[in-house]
Design an enzyme around this catalytic site. Structure first.
Site, PDB file in Angstrom:
ATOM      1  N   SER A 116      -9.573   1.380   3.300  1.00 47.94           N
ATOM      2  CA  SER A 116      -8.781   2.236   2.438  1.00 47.94           C
ATOM      3  C   SER A 116      -7.729   1.476   1.641  1.00 47.94           C
ATOM      4  CB  SER A 116      -8.107   3.312   3.285  1.00 47.94           C
ATOM      5  OG  SER A 116      -7.203   2.709   4.215  1.00 47.94           O
ATOM      6  N   LYS A 140       0.850  -1.198   0.000  1.00 46.87           N
ATOM      7  CA  LYS A 140       0.000   0.000   0.000  1.00 46.87           C
ATOM      8  C   LYS A 140       0.880   1.241   0.000  1.00 46.87           C
ATOM      9  CE  LYS A 140      -3.842   1.879   2.795  1.00 46.87           C
ATOM     10  NZ  LYS A 140      -4.637   1.672   4.026  1.00 46.87           N
ATOM     11  N   SER A 170      -9.571  -1.176   7.392  1.00 52.87           N
ATOM     12  CA  SER A 170      -9.068  -1.029   6.023  1.00 52.87           C
ATOM     13  C   SER A 170      -8.340  -2.215   5.430  1.00 52.87           C
ATOM     14  CB  SER A 170      -8.152   0.184   5.937  1.00 52.87           C
ATOM     15  OG  SER A 170      -8.934   1.334   5.908  1.00 52.87           O
TER      16      SER A 170
HETATM   17  N1  GLN Z   1     -12.893   3.671   6.999  1.00 57.83           N
HETATM   18  C1  GLN Z   1     -12.219   3.985   8.223  1.00 57.83           C
HETATM   19  C2  GLN Z   1     -11.742   5.406   8.195  1.00 57.83           C
HETATM   20  O1  GLN Z   1     -11.960   6.016   7.216  1.00 57.83           O
HETATM   21  C3  GLN Z   1     -11.068   3.063   8.426  1.00 57.83           C
HETATM   22  C4  GLN Z   1      -9.905   3.402   7.606  1.00 57.83           C
HETATM   23  C5  GLN Z   1      -8.705   2.584   7.933  1.00 57.83           C
HETATM   24  O2  GLN Z   1      -8.797   1.525   8.559  1.00 57.83           O
HETATM   25  N2  GLN Z   1      -7.552   3.090   7.534  1.00 57.83           N
HETATM   26  O3  GLN Z   1     -11.165   5.905   9.090  1.00 57.83           O
END
Ligand code: GLN
Length: 481
Positions: free
Chosen positions: A158, A83, A182
């Site tokens: 994400s 990532k 995510s």
């Molecule tokens: N969707 C959650 C957020 O936007 C989790 C994102 C993540 O785990 N990086 O914070």
């Protein structure tokens, strides 16, 4: 079959066998994976950068070690992607943001160099929501990722690019980061395995921080065994990250072969209320399969679950507002011109950050401000302790908890972008795991009636990744036979 046809289905074990039996070379794998990734990127946009030099250089090292009969690493010749929030020396690292469009890190994240030290071939960096903030990958400054299983749908977020890169067959495994879901949510949406290890199990050194007390680095893979192998390689104490744990890393691959007979499973009732029936049916069928494998199932309660979403968005945004202060036009980032210093900060951050990141910085700054700190931030930390205690108490009664990953399968691109609160609900079942810091994962467990993948979530006690993998592995073995 040629390596270019095989590349989408190989496992870590089959790559090792093929290399040692001279069926193909690591260089051939690197070339095939790169070609595959570039070709499929037109449809999915899962990669933001390719790293052919790194992949080929490491492949040549593996090939020469094999030719000389030397030790070959546990991930020899395995194509991987990481990532774009993990630092890669000499390879652009943008975090999906315009503010880091030209940032080239001078060092590698610990998890990245540990992969390569065991012979993995880094194919490239994957697309993600900007600074890992999002649940659909639509917050990337470089365009959304399309779900390889249904191109009109989101891959989840994400770490959407990392999940899609595995699902489309370009890499055998990838790394993502999980702050509120995510890794597990995109794994579930794309039909691959995704693991969020115990907080502190994997070093965060070189992971660009979103919310430091919640951030986890973990793997995606085509199957449970490969995910366990990758986690074992990246896990373990790292002096560069003082929160990384000294707890020894288990031999997951051996421990997961034990039968499930007598294993106690808890179904937290709060996770089954309000679940879409299609997803619920698939999850209930998976639980029945686990019962038929010898698990004893009982209902448990995690009573503070309903506060998790609010608690998470206070803590995560508070930490994000502080962490993201470093992108100021002086260090790392591009600088916008201005006549004085404060205008320079304002212009740089105004042009560099996207709307979701700005929304969170504002929210986080607000909850940390003098008059509101006690009312919001301190309160959220107290609630976090209660959520964490719920897990401790439930996991004293049972060995593991099983739940859905998401209330719904992959949704259409654009479907939730105008409603941030609806988007935040995507993570209602996952963010508790990050708040409690327990290991959790998503393992594919079937399809919705529209043919979209559904993931089963497993939670276990801190540092008990072995039981989690055992459950997932035995389930996968049973359902894929
Ligand atoms: N969707 C959650 C957020 O936007 C989790 C994102 C993540 O785990 N990086 O914070």
């Amino acid at each position: 079959m040629s390596i270019s046809e095989d590349i989408a289905t190989l496992s870590i074990r089959s790559i090792r066998d093929g290399l040692l039996n001279k069926k193909f070379s690591a260089t051939e794998i690197a070339e095939a994976a790169l070609l595959h990734a570039v070709k499929h990127n037109e449809a999915t946009n899962s990669f933001l950068a390719f790293s052919p030099e790194r992949a080929v250089t490491n492949a040549e090292k593996v090939d020469s070690a094999i030719a000389k009969g030397e030790y070959v690493g546990q991930l020899a010749g395995v194509p991987v992607a990481v990532k774009d929030v993990l630092a890669t020396k000499g390879v652009r690292t943008t975090c999906g943001s315009k503010i880091l469009e030209h940032y080239i890190p001078p060092y590698d994240a610990t998890a990245v160099w540990r992969l390569e030290a065991e012979g993995a071939l880094l194919v490239g960096k994957t697309n993600c929501d900007e600074f890992a903030m999002g649940s659909s990958n639509e917050n990337s400054a470089y365009g959304p990722v399309r779900n390889p299983r249904a191109l009109d749908r989101v891959p989840g977020g994400s770490s959407g690019g990392s999940a899609a890169a595995v699902a489309q067959g370009s890499v055998v495994a990838s790394l993502g980061s999980d702050t509120g879901g995510s890794i597990r949510q995109p794994a579930s949406f794309c039909g691959v395995t995704g693991v969020t290890p115990t907080y502190g199990r994997v070093s965060r050194y070189g992971l660009v921080a979103y919310a430091s007390s919640l951030d986890h680095v973990g793997p995606f893979a085509r199957n449970v065994e490969d995910a366990a192998t990758v986690l074992r390689v990246i896990a373990g104490r790292d002096d560069q990250d003082s929160t990384s744990a000294f707890t020894p890393v288990d031999d997951y691959a051996t421990m997961m072969r034990h039968s499930l007979r007598g294993l106690k499973l808890g179904l937290p009732k709060e996770y089954f209320e309000g679940l879409q029936s299609d997803t619920g049916d698939v999850i209930h069928a998976a639980v029945r399969q686990l019962e038929s494998l010898g698990c004893e199932v009982q209902e448990v309660s995690l009573p503070h679950t309903r506060y998790a979403l609010s608690c998470y968005y206070i803590i995560a945004t508070a930490e994000a507002s502080s962490n993201l202060a470093r992108f100021d036009g002086v260090r790392y980032s591009a600088r916008a011109e201005a006549d004085n210093l404060s205008d320079m900060y304002r212009n740089t951050r105004g042009a560099g950050f996207g709307v979701e990141v700005k929304r969170r910085i504002m929210l986080g700054t607000y909850v940390l401000s003098a008059g509101y700190y006690d009312a919001y931030y301190r309160k959220a930390q107290q609630v976090r302790a209660l959520i964490s205690r719920d897990f401790t108490e439930a996991l004293e009664k049972v060995d593991a908890l099983v739940t859905p990953v998401s209330p719904f399968p992959a949704f259409k691109i654009g479907e939730k972008t105008s409603d941030p609160l609806a988007m935040y609900l995507s993570d209602v079942y996952t963010l508790t795991g990050d708040l409690a810091g327990v290991p959790c994962m998503s393992v594919p467990c079937g399809q919705s009636p529209e043919g979209l993948p559904v993931g089963l979530q497993i939670f276990t006690k801190h540092f008990d990744e072995s039981t989690m993998f055992r459950l997932a592995y035995q389930y996968e073995l049973f359902t894929t036979q």
